[in-house]
Design an enzyme around this catalytic site. Sequence first.
Site, PDB file in Angstrom:
ATOM      1  N   THR A   1       0.841  -1.191   0.000  1.00  0.00           N
ATOM      2  CA  THR A   1       0.000   0.000   0.000  1.00  0.00           C
ATOM      3  C   THR A   1       0.878   1.243   0.000  1.00  0.00           C
ATOM      4  OG1 THR A   1      -0.148   0.218   2.412  1.00  0.00           O
ATOM      5  CG2 THR A   1      -1.777  -1.187   1.335  1.00  0.00           C
ATOM      6  N   GLU A   2       0.441   2.224  -0.753  1.00  0.00           N
ATOM      7  CA  GLU A   2       1.192   3.469  -0.900  1.00  0.00           C
ATOM      8  C   GLU A   2       1.394   4.174   0.431  1.00  0.00           C
ATOM      9  OE1 GLU A   2      -0.043   7.634  -2.924  1.00  0.00           O
ATOM     10  OE2 GLU A   2      -0.325   5.847  -4.160  1.00  0.00           O
ATOM     11  N   ASN A   3       0.441   3.990   1.359  1.00  0.00           N
ATOM     12  CA  ASN A   3       0.540   4.668   2.648  1.00  0.00           C
ATOM     13  C   ASN A   3       1.376   3.904   3.675  1.00  0.00           C
ATOM     14  OD1 ASN A   3      -1.763   2.955   2.351  1.00  0.00           O
ATOM     15  ND2 ASN A   3      -2.465   3.576   4.360  1.00  0.00           N
ATOM     16  N   GLY A   4       1.995   2.764   3.256  1.00  0.00           N
ATOM     17  CA  GLY A   4       3.008   2.176   4.117  1.00  0.00           C
ATOM     18  C   GLY A   4       2.769   0.825   4.723  1.00  0.00           C
TER      19      GLY A   4
ATOM     20  N   SER B   1       7.833   3.824   1.483  1.00  0.00           N
ATOM     21  CA  SER B   1       6.878   3.252   0.546  1.00  0.00           C
ATOM     22  C   SER B   1       7.126   3.779  -0.867  1.00  0.00           C
ATOM     23  CB  SER B   1       5.451   3.585   0.987  1.00  0.00           C
ATOM     24  OG  SER B   1       4.515   3.043   0.075  1.00  0.00           O
TER      25      SER B   1
END
Length: 223
Positions: free
Chosen positions: A53-56, A95
């Site tokens: 996920t892009e948010n980590g 990320s």
Amino acid sequence: MSAATASARISRDELAARIAADIPEGSFVNLGIGAPTLVANHLPEGLEIILHTENGMLGMGGAPEPGRIDPDLINAGKQPVTALAGAAYFHHADSFAMMRGGHLDVCVLGAFQVSKTGDLANWSTGTPGAIPAIGGAMDLAIGAKQVFVMTDLLTKTGESKIVEACTYPLTGVACVTRVYTDHAVFEVTPDGFAVRETFGGNTVRLLAELTGLELIDATGGEV
């Protein structure tokens, strides 16, 4: 759009399952905001496919069951998700380093337009006053080893989303590998779009009429 054309489609869940079947075991995968997130719910059981996920987070699972939502577990689209055993959490900057550094095998993104040379436009239609929201799509489009696009073939007004050349602002140039639509699967090749698979009774000839493009028949079936 004729009734015959309208019925010659598959659902978004069916399309998500079709994409999931093409993701190799051992892949690190990012699913873009919107319809691509449905792919997480259709990954084959027993295969190790690690979602980023892009948010980590690495090791994202599918959507939680009703009543079992953890508000601290969300994807980049702020939808509740689950974490698989062994999942890892990290800083947003880490990320993006994974995304930009070529560490993702596949990303699945939505699109407004994809050109026959694989250019991607998925963040703006150029509408005056629209809020810019390119987000991390640019990093994913250029950084992932394969870019799968998940989209309807036609807009609500009947225009094709696969085009000769994009007229909307670009997200990435020559970055798309394959386009999965509700009518067919298209591969981006040096000679243009190749139709790999059709759905709902569509033929390559009908798809050429719908898109206005010369298409390569790679289905081995009816033209």
